[in-house]
Design an enzyme around this catalytic site. Sequence first.
Site, short mmCIF file in Angstrom:
data_model
loop_
_atom_site.label_atom_id
_atom_site.label_comp_id
_atom_site.label_asym_id
_atom_site.label_seq_id
_atom_site.Cartn_x
_atom_site.Cartn_y
_atom_site.Cartn_z
N LEU A 162 30.61 -16.28 68.19
CA LEU A 162 30.28 -17.23 69.26
C LEU A 162 31.47 -18.14 69.56
CD1 LEU A 162 29.76 -20.38 68.16
CD2 LEU A 162 27.73 -19.33 67.21
N LYS B 26 36.90 -9.74 62.12
CA LYS B 26 36.77 -11.10 62.65
C LYS B 26 38.14 -11.76 62.77
CE LYS B 26 35.44 -14.96 64.07
NZ LYS B 26 34.61 -16.05 63.71
N LEU B 27 38.95 -11.61 61.74
CA LEU B 27 40.31 -12.19 61.80
C LEU B 27 41.09 -11.55 62.94
CD1 LEU B 27 41.62 -12.40 58.11
CD2 LEU B 27 40.76 -14.23 59.55
N ALA C 107 39.95 -10.03 65.70
CA ALA C 107 39.43 -10.41 67.03
C ALA C 107 40.01 -11.76 67.44
CB ALA C 107 37.89 -10.46 67.00
N ASN C 108 39.98 -12.72 66.52
CA ASN C 108 40.53 -14.04 66.86
C ASN C 108 42.04 -13.97 67.09
OD1 ASN C 108 38.20 -15.45 67.03
ND2 ASN C 108 38.34 -16.42 65.02
N LEU D 249 42.64 -12.53 70.60
CA LEU D 249 42.33 -13.51 71.66
C LEU D 249 43.44 -14.54 71.76
CD1 LEU D 249 38.52 -14.04 70.96
CD2 LEU D 249 39.52 -13.02 73.02
N GLY E 143 43.32 -24.48 71.16
CA GLY E 143 42.92 -25.33 70.05
C GLY E 143 41.69 -24.71 69.40
N CYS F 72 39.31 -22.27 64.81
CA CYS F 72 39.46 -20.90 64.29
C CYS F 72 40.81 -20.25 64.49
CB CYS F 72 38.39 -20.02 64.91
SG CYS F 72 36.76 -20.44 64.30
C1 UDX Z 1 33.27 -22.99 59.65
C2 UDX Z 1 34.66 -22.36 59.70
O1 UDX Z 1 35.48 -23.17 60.52
C3 UDX Z 1 34.64 -20.98 60.25
O2 UDX Z 1 35.84 -20.32 60.03
C4 UDX Z 1 33.64 -20.21 59.55
O3 UDX Z 1 33.52 -18.98 60.21
C5 UDX Z 1 32.31 -20.90 59.45
O4 UDX Z 1 32.44 -22.19 58.93
P1 UDX Z 1 32.01 -24.37 61.47
O5 UDX Z 1 30.56 -24.12 61.42
O6 UDX Z 1 32.65 -24.67 62.78
O7 UDX Z 1 32.81 -23.11 60.96
O8 UDX Z 1 32.41 -25.48 60.38
P2 UDX Z 1 31.75 -26.89 60.17
O9 UDX Z 1 31.17 -27.38 61.44
O10 UDX Z 1 32.74 -27.70 59.42
O11 UDX Z 1 30.50 -26.56 59.22
C6 UDX Z 1 30.56 -26.27 57.87
C7 UDX Z 1 29.44 -27.07 57.17
O12 UDX Z 1 29.34 -26.68 55.81
C8 UDX Z 1 29.67 -28.58 57.17
O13 UDX Z 1 28.57 -29.22 57.80
C9 UDX Z 1 29.76 -28.95 55.69
O14 UDX Z 1 29.19 -30.22 55.40
C10 UDX Z 1 28.98 -27.83 55.05
N1 UDX Z 1 29.32 -27.61 53.65
C11 UDX Z 1 30.62 -27.48 53.25
C12 UDX Z 1 28.30 -27.50 52.71
O15 UDX Z 1 27.12 -27.61 53.03
N2 UDX Z 1 28.62 -27.27 51.41
C13 UDX Z 1 29.91 -27.16 50.97
O16 UDX Z 1 30.16 -26.97 49.79
C14 UDX Z 1 30.94 -27.27 51.95
C1 UDX Z 2 36.95 -18.61 69.40
C2 UDX Z 2 36.53 -17.17 69.74
O1 UDX Z 2 36.45 -17.02 71.17
C3 UDX Z 2 35.19 -16.86 69.10
O2 UDX Z 2 34.84 -15.50 69.34
C4 UDX Z 2 35.29 -17.12 67.59
O3 UDX Z 2 34.03 -16.90 66.98
C5 UDX Z 2 35.74 -18.54 67.33
O4 UDX Z 2 36.99 -18.79 67.99
P1 UDX Z 2 36.35 -21.02 70.35
O5 UDX Z 2 37.53 -21.48 69.56
O6 UDX Z 2 35.07 -21.76 70.20
O7 UDX Z 2 36.02 -19.49 70.01
O8 UDX Z 2 36.73 -21.07 71.91
P2 UDX Z 2 37.55 -20.13 72.92
O9 UDX Z 2 36.77 -20.07 74.17
O10 UDX Z 2 37.93 -18.83 72.32
O11 UDX Z 2 38.84 -21.01 73.23
C6 UDX Z 2 39.83 -21.26 72.24
C7 UDX Z 2 40.99 -22.02 72.85
O12 UDX Z 2 41.72 -21.20 73.75
C8 UDX Z 2 40.57 -23.24 73.67
O13 UDX Z 2 41.47 -24.30 73.40
C9 UDX Z 2 40.71 -22.77 75.10
O14 UDX Z 2 40.90 -23.81 76.00
C10 UDX Z 2 41.92 -21.86 74.98
N1 UDX Z 2 42.04 -20.87 76.05
C11 UDX Z 2 41.07 -19.93 76.23
C12 UDX Z 2 43.19 -20.86 76.86
O15 UDX Z 2 44.08 -21.69 76.70
N2 UDX Z 2 43.29 -19.91 77.85
C13 UDX Z 2 42.34 -18.95 78.05
O16 UDX Z 2 42.52 -18.11 78.95
C14 UDX Z 2 41.18 -18.96 77.22
#
Ligand code: UDX
Ligand code: UDX
Length: 443
Positions: free
Chosen positions: A164, A221-222, A224-225, A228, A274, A277
Site C-alpha cells: 500500500l 518487496k525490496l 518493488a520499492n 519505483l 520521501g 520506505c
Molecule cells: C513499518 C516499516 O516502516 C515498514 O518498512 C514495514 O514494512 C512495516 O513497519 P509503518 O507501519 O509505516 O511501517 O511503521 P510505524 O508507523 O512506525 O509502525 C510501527 C509500529 O510498531 C509503531 O506504532 C510502534 O510503536 C510499534 N512497535 C514497534 C511495537 O508495537 N513493538 C515494538 O517492539 C516496536
Molecule cells: C511506497 C510504495 O509505493 C508502496 O508500494 C510501498 O508499500 C511503500 O512505499 P509511499 O512511500 O507511501 O509508498 O508513497 P509513493 O506514492 O510511492 O511515493 C513515494 C515518494 O515518491 C513520495 O515522496 C512521492 O511524492 C514521490 N513521487 C512519486 C515522485 O516524486 N514522483 C512520482 O512520479 C511518484
Amino acid sequence: MNGAFEKHILCIGAGYVGGPTMAMIAAKCPQYLVTIFDINEQKIRAWQTDNLPIFEPGLLNIVKRVRGKNLFFSTEIKENIRKADIIFVSVNTPTKSFGEGAGKSADLQYWEKTARDILKSSESDKIIVEKSTLPVRTASAMERILNSSDKKIKFEVVSNPEFLAEGTAIADLENPDRVLIGSQETESGRKARNEIVEIYANWVHRDKIITSNIWSSELSKLVANAFLAQRISSINSISALCEKTEADINEVANAVGKDSRICNKFLNASVGFGGSCFKKDILNLVYICESYGLNEVAEYWEHVVKINEYQQRRFVQNINKALFNTIANKRIALFGFAFKANTGDIRESPGIYIAKKLLEEQAHVVVTDPKALGNAKQELKGLSDKLEFEIEPYKAAKNAHAIAVVTEWDTYKTLDYGEIFQQMEKPAFIFDGRNILNHQRLY
Ligand code: UDX
Ligand code: UDX
C-alpha cells in the site's frame, strides 16, 4: 475456534501499515476477530477515538464500521498472543544507526524482540506473518528463534509484504494490484500459506493472489520499492539536464511515458522522493548485495539514493541562485511539508532537508501544510527563531520573497496565485518542487 469467531488474528504494530491493513481485514472478514497490539499506549488510545493516530483518507470510516465488533486495539500482549491463530508482525524496521551496517542495514531489534515475545506467550501452533519489509532470509532467523525452545509448538513463518502507498492506502488495500504470500515449500509451509490466501480471498480475486517461496516474497518487496524509486531518480536526473537545455521535463516525461513498455506512471519529476520506505529499503538492498560481495549491483542501486539527495540539494541551490545568492532574512514559504499529498506523514520528507538548509542560510521560513503541521513543528522545533508555522497558505505567502512547493496537495493547485503574488515581495518567485503548476518560477 475462538468463541463465535472462526479465527483470531493478532497484529503487532499499529502503525501506517498494521492499522489500515487490519481494519480492511476486519471489514472484509466479519468471521475473524482482529486485534491490533502496539507498545505505544498513546497510539492505542488514539485508535480508539475518532482522532486516529494517522491521517489516511477513508480510514476512519472503515475503523468506525468494525471497531468494537471484530476489530480491537490493545496494549496487552501476552493474552493476545496466547489466543491468536495467526500473528501479523508490522513493527518498524528502521535503518540501523549504530555498529555493523550502520546507515544501511535494517535494524531488526524490534522484530527479534517480537519473535521472543511470541515464543514466550504461545501455548498452541501459530502462523507468523511477516508484514514489515525485511531483508531477504529474515524468516530463517525468525524460525530459529521461534523453534529454539522445547515447547511442542509449531510456528510457520509466512511472508506477506504490504504494497500500500500512503494517501491511497484504503483503495490499495481494497483493490490491490497483487497480494504476495511466500512460504517454505514444505507441506506445512504451503498449508500455512493457503490459510493466508483464504483471508485475502474474502475480497481479492484469486488471480491477484500470488504465492511464491518465502525468499522471493521477502526480496520482491525490496525490489518493488527499489524499482519505483529508481523511476523517480531517473526522471529527476533528466530534469537537471532539461534545466540546462531548455527541454521541458513534462514534455519529455509525456513522450517517454507513451511507450507502453515504459508507461507513464511514476514519471513525475519532483524535489525528490520521501517516505519511510524507499530510502530505507534501497539502502537495505545495497547492504545485502555488499554482504554477498555483489559490489557492482550495490553501487548501481546506491545511485538511486544519491540522485535523490542531489535533487533536493539542487532545489535549494536553485532557490539561492534565483534569489541573487542571498536568502538571509528573506521570507520563504514552504507549501507543504508532508512527504506526499494526502498524508500527515513527514518521514524522510524532502521538506525536512529544504527547511533545514534554508534556515542554515538564515532565511525566514514559514511552513504551511493542511495535515502535517503538527509533525513539522516537532521535527523543526528549536532550530531557529526565524521559523513560523501557518495553516493558511495565503497568510504563509504574505510578504514572502518566494514560495517553494514541497508537497503536491491538490489545494495548492487551485490557489489564486494572482492574489498571492500581489501580496508578495517583488520580484516574487515560486519554485515548483512538485511540478503541480505549469511553471518553475514566476516573476
Ligand atoms: C513499518 C516499516 O516502516 C515498514 O518498512 C514495514 O514494512 C512495516 O513497519 P509503518 O507501519 O509505516 O511501517 O511503521 P510505524 O508507523 O512506525 O509502525 C510501527 C509500529 O510498531 C509503531 O506504532 C510502534 O510503536 C510499534 N512497535 C514497534 C511495537 O508495537 N513493538 C515494538 O517492539 C516496536
Ligand atoms: C511506497 C510504495 O509505493 C508502496 O508500494 C510501498 O508499500 C511503500 O512505499 P509511499 O512511500 O507511501 O509508498 O508513497 P509513493 O506514492 O510511492 O511515493 C513515494 C515518494 O515518491 C513520495 O515522496 C512521492 O511524492 C514521490 N513521487 C512519486 C515522485 O516524486 N514522483 C512520482 O512520479 C511518484
